[in-house]
Design a protein around this motif. Structure first.
Motif, PDB file in Angstrom:
ATOM      1  N   THR A  38      29.945  16.953  61.560  1.00 26.85           N
ATOM      2  CA  THR A  38      28.783  16.313  62.893  1.00 26.85           C
ATOM      3  C   THR A  38      29.607  16.034  63.917  1.00 26.85           C
ATOM      4  OG1 THR A  38      29.588  14.316  61.320  1.00 26.85           O
ATOM      5  CG2 THR A  38      27.425  15.041  60.980  1.00 26.85           C
ATOM      6  N   PRO A  39      29.026  15.924  65.335  1.00 28.68           N
ATOM      7  CA  PRO A  39      29.573  16.391  66.566  1.00 28.68           C
ATOM      8  C   PRO A  39      30.713  15.330  66.525  1.00 28.68           C
ATOM      9  CG  PRO A  39      27.059  16.519  66.185  1.00 28.68           C
ATOM     10  CD  PRO A  39      27.390  16.293  65.001  1.00 28.68           C
ATOM     11  N   VAL A  40      30.361  14.306  66.517  1.00 29.63           N
ATOM     12  CA  VAL A  40      31.441  13.035  67.118  1.00 29.63           C
ATOM     13  C   VAL A  40      31.838  12.555  65.575  1.00 29.63           C
ATOM     14  CG1 VAL A  40      31.827  11.373  68.121  1.00 29.63           C
ATOM     15  CG2 VAL A  40      30.063  12.912  68.762  1.00 29.63           C
ATOM     16  N   PRO A  41      33.747  11.842  65.593  1.00 25.51           N
ATOM     17  CA  PRO A  41      34.272  12.934  66.166  1.00 25.51           C
ATOM     18  C   PRO A  41      34.474  13.964  65.389  1.00 25.51           C
ATOM     19  CG  PRO A  41      34.782  10.390  64.232  1.00 25.51           C
ATOM     20  CD  PRO A  41      33.415  10.877  64.494  1.00 25.51           C
ATOM     21  N   HIS A  42      33.925  13.786  64.375  1.00 26.74           N
ATOM     22  CA  HIS A  42      34.717  15.340  63.773  1.00 26.74           C
ATOM     23  C   HIS A  42      34.647  16.541  64.929  1.00 26.74           C
ATOM     24  CE1 HIS A  42      32.887  11.932  60.909  1.00 26.74           C
ATOM     25  NE2 HIS A  42      34.023  12.530  60.236  1.00 26.74           N
ATOM     26  N   ALA A  43      33.880  16.990  64.785  1.00 23.79           N
ATOM     27  CA  ALA A  43      33.481  18.380  65.827  1.00 23.79           C
ATOM     28  C   ALA A  43      34.788  18.374  66.793  1.00 23.79           C
ATOM     29  CB  ALA A  43      32.492  19.185  65.943  1.00 23.79           C
ATOM     30  N   GLU A  44      34.805  16.738  67.356  1.00 22.29           N
ATOM     31  CA  GLU A  44      35.234  17.003  69.122  1.00 22.29           C
ATOM     32  C   GLU A  44      36.927  16.556  68.036  1.00 22.29           C
ATOM     33  OE1 GLU A  44      33.405  13.573  71.149  1.00 22.29           O
ATOM     34  OE2 GLU A  44      34.130  12.693  69.827  1.00 22.29           O
ATOM     35  N   ILE A  45      37.315  16.365  67.285  1.00 25.87           N
ATOM     36  CA  ILE A  45      38.292  16.657  66.804  1.00 25.87           C
ATOM     37  C   ILE A  45      38.556  18.251  66.365  1.00 25.87           C
ATOM     38  CG2 ILE A  45      40.067  15.732  64.601  1.00 25.87           C
ATOM     39  CD1 ILE A  45      38.673  13.430  64.530  1.00 25.87           C
ATOM     40  N   LEU A  46      38.194  18.768  65.466  1.00 27.15           N
ATOM     41  CA  LEU A  46      38.383  20.345  64.953  1.00 27.15           C
ATOM     42  C   LEU A  46      38.827  21.550  66.939  1.00 27.15           C
ATOM     43  CD1 LEU A  46      35.790  20.299  62.075  1.00 27.15           C
ATOM     44  CD2 LEU A  46      38.253  21.045  62.314  1.00 27.15           C
ATOM     45  N   THR A  47      37.898  20.627  67.599  1.00 29.69           N
ATOM     46  CA  THR A  47      37.878  21.124  69.146  1.00 29.69           C
ATOM     47  C   THR A  47      38.859  21.708  69.536  1.00 29.69           C
ATOM     48  OG1 THR A  47      35.364  21.239  69.258  1.00 29.69           O
ATOM     49  CG2 THR A  47      36.864  21.551  70.927  1.00 29.69           C
ATOM     50  N   TYR A  48      39.875  20.407  69.413  1.00 20.40           N
ATOM     51  CA  TYR A  48      41.331  19.954  69.805  1.00 20.40           C
ATOM     52  C   TYR A  48      41.846  21.170  68.733  1.00 20.40           C
ATOM     53  CZ  TYR A  48      45.794  17.643  70.852  1.00 20.40           C
ATOM     54  OH  TYR A  48      46.593  17.221  71.052  1.00 20.40           O
ATOM     55  N   VAL A  49      41.573  20.597  67.462  1.00 17.53           N
ATOM     56  CA  VAL A  49      42.448  21.166  67.067  1.00 17.53           C
ATOM     57  C   VAL A  49      42.894  22.865  67.468  1.00 17.53           C
ATOM     58  CG1 VAL A  49      43.067  22.343  65.059  1.00 17.53           C
ATOM     59  CG2 VAL A  49      42.808  19.505  65.491  1.00 17.53           C
ATOM     60  N   LYS A  50      41.238  23.228  67.880  1.00 21.31           N
ATOM     61  CA  LYS A  50      41.012  24.844  67.743  1.00 21.31           C
ATOM     62  C   LYS A  50      41.766  25.129  69.306  1.00 21.31           C
ATOM     63  CE  LYS A  50      37.389  28.129  68.564  1.00 21.31           C
ATOM     64  NZ  LYS A  50      37.424  29.241  67.840  1.00 21.31           N
ATOM     65  N   GLU A  51      42.108  24.672  70.601  1.00 21.95           N
ATOM     66  CA  GLU A  51      41.758  24.678  71.568  1.00 21.95           C
ATOM     67  C   GLU A  51      43.262  23.937  71.704  1.00 21.95           C
ATOM     68  OE1 GLU A  51      39.180  21.929  74.269  1.00 21.95           O
ATOM     69  OE2 GLU A  51      37.369  23.368  73.652  1.00 21.95           O
ATOM     70  N   ASN A  52      44.164  23.735  70.810  1.00 22.61           N
ATOM     71  CA  ASN A  52      45.408  23.639  70.957  1.00 22.61           C
ATOM     72  C   ASN A  52      46.524  23.695  70.584  1.00 22.61           C
ATOM     73  OD1 ASN A  52      45.137  21.343  73.686  1.00 22.61           O
ATOM     74  ND2 ASN A  52      43.458  20.314  72.387  1.00 22.61           N
ATOM     75  N   LEU A  53      46.554  23.817  69.242  1.00 24.05           N
ATOM     76  CA  LEU A  53      46.951  24.321  68.112  1.00 24.05           C
ATOM     77  C   LEU A  53      46.911  25.267  67.375  1.00 24.05           C
ATOM     78  CD1 LEU A  53      47.400  20.431  66.536  1.00 24.05           C
ATOM     79  CD2 LEU A  53      48.729  21.476  68.135  1.00 24.05           C
ATOM     80  N   ALA A  54      45.402  25.396  67.479  1.00 27.09           N
ATOM     81  CA  ALA A  54      45.181  26.527  66.062  1.00 27.09           C
ATOM     82  C   ALA A  54      45.662  27.762  65.972  1.00 27.09           C
ATOM     83  CB  ALA A  54      43.472  27.142  66.071  1.00 27.09           C
ATOM     84  N   GLU A  55      45.745  28.334  67.089  1.00 29.63           N
ATOM     85  CA  GLU A  55      46.217  29.811  68.083  1.00 29.63           C
ATOM     86  C   GLU A  55      47.578  30.331  67.327  1.00 29.63           C
ATOM     87  OE1 GLU A  55      46.593  32.829  71.579  1.00 29.63           O
ATOM     88  OE2 GLU A  55      45.239  31.366  71.963  1.00 29.63           O
ATOM     89  N   GLU A  56      48.289  28.888  67.914  1.00 33.42           N
ATOM     90  CA  GLU A  56      49.350  29.056  67.683  1.00 33.42           C
ATOM     91  C   GLU A  56      49.794  29.297  65.982  1.00 33.42           C
ATOM     92  OE1 GLU A  56      53.770  26.721  68.017  1.00 33.42           O
ATOM     93  OE2 GLU A  56      52.089  26.230  69.734  1.00 33.42           O
ATOM     94  N   ALA A  57      49.132  28.648  65.566  1.00 35.89           N
ATOM     95  CA  ALA A  57      49.293  28.878  64.044  1.00 35.89           C
ATOM     96  C   ALA A  57      48.456  29.712  62.951  1.00 35.89           C
ATOM     97  CB  ALA A  57      48.621  27.358  63.259  1.00 35.89           C
TER      98      ALA A  57
END
Length: 270
Positions: A38-57
């Motif tokens: 769901t958009p808020v806050p779940h997708a926002e939290i996932l977007t933070y993960v995608k943009e800040n943590l996922a690539e390195e992991a």
């Protein structure tokens, strides 16, 4: 086709089906983990993960947004999604029981305290005789809403009513409140038409409400079973991408992001 060829073809079909069944249901063929939220806050939290943590992991994450509580589970069950992030375990348990699905709760992430909101009164004591209170219509969140009202002295519930409480479990109702069950997503829009509404945290935030400051009452957070988390098909809990995403969602950077962005309206899980 002769018998030998027919048998061979059937064996090949069974072999392919078996290979398909054994393939991970959590990742797309290109290695992308598709997660419904769901958009808020779940997708926002996932977007933070995608943009800040996922690539390195080493995680390739795709986020698919939903505005209801049913399709994310249906699509994980059907293999259209590898995981979802929108629900607490009591809701999942009820969904599995009522729909015959086999989904597993794997990672607690945050709590969204349920709140009571109103455009008609500024405190719960101001609700008039016979006031209408909108509540979620799904089984677990309805029980949760009634408990919140009971904790704040508006109603009393029968002993043992628990999280599955319904209007029939309301034993005392001194103000003769009328309950209007609605789909959770519709509750913020109902505020203009009812005296008060008990609204799930994600939909309150999405509607621009601020639970920490605007709710007339909020759920207690201590020993609260309604922590939202990551859900996957049963048997896929140890899929490498799922394990990676679970660890990222519990990372201290994500907890700090939740605390700073939502200012107490969403609380990181311990």
């Amino acid at each position: 086709m002769n018998i030998r060829r027919l048998v061979g073809a059937a064996a090949l079909a069974l072999s392919l089906a078996a290979c398909g069944a054994s393939q991970s249901a959590t990742s797309e063929a290109d290695g992308t983990l598709k997660v419904g939220a769901t958009p808020v806050p779940h997708a926002e939290i996932l977007t933070y993960v995608k943009e800040n943590l996922a690539e390195e992991a080493g995680l390739d994450l795709e986020i698919v947004e939903f505005t209801d509580y049913v399709q994310p589970n249906v699509q994980v069950s059907e293999g259209k999604l590898g995981a979802n992030f929108f629900q607490h375990k009591p809701y999942l348990d009820d969904f599995n029981s009522s729909k015959g699905t086999d989904l597993a709760f794997v990672t607690p992430v945050h709590l969204e305290p349920l709140g009571v909101y109103s455009k008609k009164v500024t405190e719960l004591g101001g609700l008039s005789e016979g006031a209408t209170v909108a509540v979620p219509n799904d089984a677990t969140n309805l029980g949760r809403a009634l408990k919140l009202l009971a904790d704040n002295g508006l109603v009393t519930l029968k002993d043992g009513a628990g999280t599955a409480a319904t209007e029939r479990d309301v034993e005392g109702n001194p103000k003769n409140l009328k309950f209007e069950p609605l789909e959770a997503a519709q509750l913020p829009r109902a505020l203009d038409d009812v005296d008060a509404a008990v609204i799930n945290g994600n939909y309150a935030l999405e509607a621009g409400l601020k639970p920490a400051s605007e709710a007339l009452a909020l759920e207690k957070t201590e020993d609260n079973p309604y922590v939202n988390g990551l859900v996957v098909p049963a048997g896929q809990e140890q899929d490498p991408d799922v394990v990676t995403l679970g660890k990222l969602l519990q990372d201290q950077k994500v907890k700090d992001f939740i605390a700073q962005k939502y200012e107490g309206s969403v609380i990181p899980a311990e």
